[in-house]
Design a protein around this motif. Sequence first.
Motif, PDB file in Angstrom:
ATOM      1  N   VAL A  12      39.464 -70.374-148.690  1.00 49.14           N
ATOM      2  CA  VAL A  12      38.948 -71.611-149.269  1.00 49.14           C
ATOM      3  C   VAL A  12      38.608 -72.562-148.124  1.00 49.14           C
ATOM      4  CG1 VAL A  12      39.402 -73.554-150.797  1.00 49.14           C
ATOM      5  CG2 VAL A  12      40.373 -71.314-151.325  1.00 49.14           C
ATOM      6  N   ILE A  13      37.372 -73.020-148.105  1.00 54.03           N
ATOM      7  CA  ILE A  13      36.944 -74.019-147.121  1.00 54.03           C
ATOM      8  C   ILE A  13      36.727 -75.318-147.886  1.00 54.03           C
ATOM      9  CG2 ILE A  13      35.284 -74.640-145.331  1.00 54.03           C
ATOM     10  CD1 ILE A  13      34.470 -71.692-145.169  1.00 54.03           C
ATOM     11  N   SER A  14      37.477 -76.344-147.500  1.00 53.26           N
ATOM     12  CA  SER A  14      37.325 -77.626-148.183  1.00 53.26           C
ATOM     13  C   SER A  14      36.336 -78.496-147.407  1.00 53.26           C
ATOM     14  CB  SER A  14      38.672 -78.336-148.286  1.00 53.26           C
ATOM     15  OG  SER A  14      39.165 -78.594-146.992  1.00 53.26           O
ATOM     16  N   ALA A  15      35.704 -79.415-148.100  1.00 55.68           N
ATOM     17  CA  ALA A  15      34.806 -80.390-147.476  1.00 55.68           C
ATOM     18  C   ALA A  15      33.844 -79.711-146.496  1.00 55.68           C
ATOM     19  CB  ALA A  15      35.608 -81.478-146.766  1.00 55.68           C
ATOM     20  N   SER A  16      33.003 -78.827-147.014  1.00 58.65           N
ATOM     21  CA  SER A  16      32.099 -78.023-146.164  1.00 58.65           C
ATOM     22  C   SER A  16      31.237 -78.905-145.265  1.00 58.65           C
ATOM     23  CB  SER A  16      31.180 -77.172-147.043  1.00 58.65           C
ATOM     24  OG  SER A  16      31.910 -76.260-147.807  1.00 58.65           O
ATOM     25  N   GLY A  61      43.929 -76.623-141.061  1.00 57.61           N
ATOM     26  CA  GLY A  61      42.922 -77.664-141.209  1.00 57.61           C
ATOM     27  C   GLY A  61      42.216 -77.577-142.554  1.00 57.61           C
ATOM     28  N   ARG A  62      40.889 -77.406-142.511  1.00 55.86           N
ATOM     29  CA  ARG A  62      40.114 -77.320-143.757  1.00 55.86           C
ATOM     30  C   ARG A  62      40.125 -75.922-144.372  1.00 55.86           C
ATOM     31  NH1 ARG A  62      35.048 -77.622-143.446  1.00 55.86           N
ATOM     32  NH2 ARG A  62      34.836 -77.272-141.191  1.00 55.86           N
ATOM     33  N   TYR A  63      40.773 -74.980-143.715  1.00 53.32           N
ATOM     34  CA  TYR A  63      40.817 -73.599-144.204  1.00 53.32           C
ATOM     35  C   TYR A  63      42.168 -73.323-144.855  1.00 53.32           C
ATOM     36  CZ  TYR A  63      37.040 -73.176-140.774  1.00 53.32           C
ATOM     37  OH  TYR A  63      35.885 -73.354-140.042  1.00 53.32           O
ATOM     38  N   SER A  64      42.129 -72.688-145.983  1.00 54.52           N
ATOM     39  CA  SER A  64      43.363 -72.194-146.594  1.00 54.52           C
ATOM     40  C   SER A  64      43.095 -70.807-147.156  1.00 54.52           C
ATOM     41  CB  SER A  64      43.868 -73.148-147.678  1.00 54.52           C
ATOM     42  OG  SER A  64      42.896 -73.265-148.702  1.00 54.52           O
ATOM     43  N   LEU A  65      44.155 -70.043-147.212  1.00 56.57           N
ATOM     44  CA  LEU A  65      44.045 -68.659-147.690  1.00 56.57           C
ATOM     45  C   LEU A  65      44.795 -68.577-149.001  1.00 56.57           C
ATOM     46  CD1 LEU A  65      44.215 -65.572-145.371  1.00 56.57           C
ATOM     47  CD2 LEU A  65      45.076 -65.485-147.711  1.00 56.57           C
ATOM     48  N   ASN A  66      44.096 -68.242-150.056  1.00 55.88           N
ATOM     49  CA  ASN A  66      44.701 -68.096-151.388  1.00 55.88           C
ATOM     50  C   ASN A  66      45.162 -66.649-151.524  1.00 55.88           C
ATOM     51  OD1 ASN A  66      45.448 -68.094-154.029  1.00 55.88           O
ATOM     52  ND2 ASN A  66      43.483 -68.751-154.839  1.00 55.88           N
ATOM     53  N   PHE A  67      46.445 -66.423-151.254  1.00 59.16           N
ATOM     54  CA  PHE A  67      47.016 -65.076-151.190  1.00 59.16           C
ATOM     55  C   PHE A  67      47.663 -64.739-152.526  1.00 59.16           C
ATOM     56  CE2 PHE A  67      48.574 -61.287-149.598  1.00 59.16           C
ATOM     57  CZ  PHE A  67      49.956 -61.227-149.404  1.00 59.16           C
ATOM     58  N   GLN A  68      47.114 -63.706-153.186  1.00 60.29           N
ATOM     59  CA  GLN A  68      47.696 -63.233-154.434  1.00 60.29           C
ATOM     60  C   GLN A  68      48.041 -61.754-154.243  1.00 60.29           C
ATOM     61  OE1 GLN A  68      45.901 -64.584-158.132  1.00 60.29           O
ATOM     62  NE2 GLN A  68      44.632 -66.021-156.993  1.00 60.29           N
ATOM     63  N   LYS A  69      49.294 -61.517-153.886  1.00 57.89           N
ATOM     64  CA  LYS A  69      49.731 -60.199-153.454  1.00 57.89           C
ATOM     65  C   LYS A  69      49.588 -59.162-154.557  1.00 57.89           C
ATOM     66  CE  LYS A  69      53.511 -58.315-150.697  1.00 57.89           C
ATOM     67  NZ  LYS A  69      54.780 -58.702-150.016  1.00 57.89           N
ATOM     68  N   ALA A  70      49.993 -59.511-155.765  1.00 56.56           N
ATOM     69  CA  ALA A  70      49.949 -58.541-156.867  1.00 56.56           C
ATOM     70  C   ALA A  70      48.508 -58.118-157.164  1.00 56.56           C
ATOM     71  CB  ALA A  70      50.588 -59.139-158.110  1.00 56.56           C
TER      72      ALA A  70
END
Lengths: 117, 116
Positions: free
Chosen positions: A78-82, A62-71
């Motif tokens: 990230v929460i969009s449209a709070s 939904g409005r949640y996404s996880l910005n995964f940077q493994k290295a």
Amino acid sequence: AQKITQTQPGMFVQEKEAVTLDCTYDTSDQSYGLFWYKQPSSGEMIFLIYQGSYDEQNATEGRYSLNFQKARKSANLVISASQLGDSAMYFCAMREIYDDTGNQFYFGTGTSLTVIP
Amino acid sequence: DTEVTQTPKHLVMGMTNKKSLKCEQHMGHRAMYWYKQKAKKPPELMFVYSYEKLSINESVPSRFSPECPNSSLLNLHLHALQPEDSALYLCASSLLLRDGGSYEQYFGPGTRLTVT
């Protein structure tokens, strides 16, 4: 050493704006899972999103996404449209898949998010 | 259904009382957890049960006594608590990793305990 680090004790965001909550982790395992939980003032811990260490795509719910940077060993939420209802404590957590019991969840210290109307 | 239930929601007890917290889940999870949480802090792990056997005890004082009578139920027996034990007590459950499936942990709503 801390397994999970959340460096933002408190964050403010304007309603309808996007916000990023930071999380870095420390593990020498190849297989692990990363989680975000929301805890409103009522106390219940609500599971939001999961990212596996082998997942190539960033997780979205939904409005949640996880910005995964493994290295960089980071797993920012990230929460969009709070929305006003997003005001809560947010905890990042990790589970190491091959630890002794497979059952230990490590939690960060949390970020308190306040959405301003 | 991803529900974990906990009773009671609130509990006030004196330092000489004996009380129990209860937790129940019907998701087929074979790992169940007790956490203690103080305000504005992360949950602190107390106990983990795997297949109804205690697998982790994080050096918790003996005035807290866990019990897992079956795969769906988890109890926490309280006796001779101190005022500093006042906190939110959270129960959680998850699949065991060797059982495969998803990795997340589901929490109950918690019991707010006040020791007077």
